[in-house]
Design a protein around this motif. Structure first.
Motif, PDB file in Angstrom:
ATOM      1  N   MET A   1       0.838  -1.186   0.000  1.00 31.15           N
ATOM      2  CA  MET A   1       0.000   0.000   0.000  1.00 31.15           C
ATOM      3  C   MET A   1       0.878   1.243   0.000  1.00 31.15           C
ATOM      4  N   ASN A   2       0.622   2.145  -0.901  1.00 27.74           N
ATOM      5  CA  ASN A   2       1.353   3.398  -0.951  1.00 27.74           C
ATOM      6  C   ASN A   2       0.734   4.394   0.008  1.00 27.74           C
ATOM      7  N   GLN A   3       1.530   4.854   0.933  1.00 28.92           N
ATOM      8  CA  GLN A   3       1.084   5.840   1.911  1.00 28.92           C
ATOM      9  C   GLN A   3       1.243   7.223   1.315  1.00 28.92           C
ATOM     10  N   SER A   4       0.228   8.027   1.443  1.00 26.39           N
ATOM     11  CA  SER A   4       0.358   9.420   1.020  1.00 26.39           C
ATOM     12  C   SER A   4      -0.027  10.304   2.192  1.00 26.39           C
ATOM     13  N   PHE A   5       0.594  11.442   2.237  1.00 30.09           N
ATOM     14  CA  PHE A   5       0.370  12.379   3.318  1.00 30.09           C
ATOM     15  C   PHE A   5      -0.068  13.697   2.703  1.00 30.09           C
ATOM     16  N   ASP A   6      -1.292  14.088   2.979  1.00 25.34           N
ATOM     17  CA  ASP A   6      -1.796  15.346   2.452  1.00 25.34           C
ATOM     18  C   ASP A   6      -1.366  16.490   3.354  1.00 25.34           C
ATOM     19  N   ILE A   7      -0.995  17.603   2.735  1.00 20.36           N
ATOM     20  CA  ILE A   7      -0.606  18.803   3.475  1.00 20.36           C
ATOM     21  C   ILE A   7      -1.592  19.906   3.138  1.00 20.36           C
ATOM     22  N   THR A   8      -2.150  20.512   4.180  1.00 20.15           N
ATOM     23  CA  THR A   8      -3.006  21.675   3.976  1.00 20.15           C
ATOM     24  C   THR A   8      -2.376  22.868   4.686  1.00 20.15           C
ATOM     25  N   LEU A   9      -2.491  24.024   4.054  1.00 21.13           N
ATOM     26  CA  LEU A   9      -1.919  25.247   4.604  1.00 21.13           C
ATOM     27  C   LEU A   9      -2.984  26.060   5.312  1.00 21.13           C
ATOM     28  N   HIS A  10      -2.606  26.615   6.440  1.00 23.02           N
ATOM     29  CA  HIS A  10      -3.452  27.513   7.209  1.00 23.02           C
ATOM     30  C   HIS A  10      -2.700  28.832   7.344  1.00 23.02           C
ATOM     31  N   GLU A  11      -3.301  29.789   8.006  1.00 20.47           N
ATOM     32  CA  GLU A  11      -2.709  31.122   8.086  1.00 20.47           C
ATOM     33  C   GLU A  11      -1.273  31.114   8.608  1.00 20.47           C
TER      34      GLU A  11
END
Length: 115
Positions: A1-11
């Motif tokens: 299984m390929n692990q992916s890590f999502d990044i979200t930007l905040h202020e």
């Protein structure tokens, strides 16, 4: 299984959303490159979102430490949020709970950086 890590930007911070389990280094190098890119753009505060992370081993903990080190080297901070009991137990055993500030939710962690 390929692990992916999502990044979200905040202020004033960025969130790395962790999911499923981290049992191999698949996807970690790419994630760390993304972290480096955001840091070079001035994002120095990081939140590791563990709300959907069911389990990790030492490879996952190593990711935590590497993001923390990158943040602190630039005068920022890294905290954890929503850590599940199985991962919290591992953090306690490894004493990482003593170096990471922990929040119940990402919302609480983001609010701490926006003060």
């Amino acid at each position: 299984m390929n692990q992916s890590f999502d990044i979200t930007l905040h202020e004033k911070c960025a969130v790395i959303h962790l999911s499923d389990s981290i049992l191999s280094d698949t996807g970690i190098a790419e994630t760390l490159l993304n972290v480096d890119q955001h840091i070079s753009e001035g994002v120095h505060n990081w939140i590791l979102d563990g709300a959907s992370l069911a389990y990790c081993n030492s490879i996952g903990l190593n990711l935590f430490i590497r993001v923390l080190t990158k943040a602190r080297n630039k005068g920022g901070e890294c905290c954890v949020a929503g850590i599940q009991p199985t991962v919290q137990k591992l953090m306690n055993l490894s004493k990482l709970n003593e170096i990471f500030t922990s929040f119940a939710s990402v919302t609480d962690a983001v609010a701490s950086f926006n003060k």
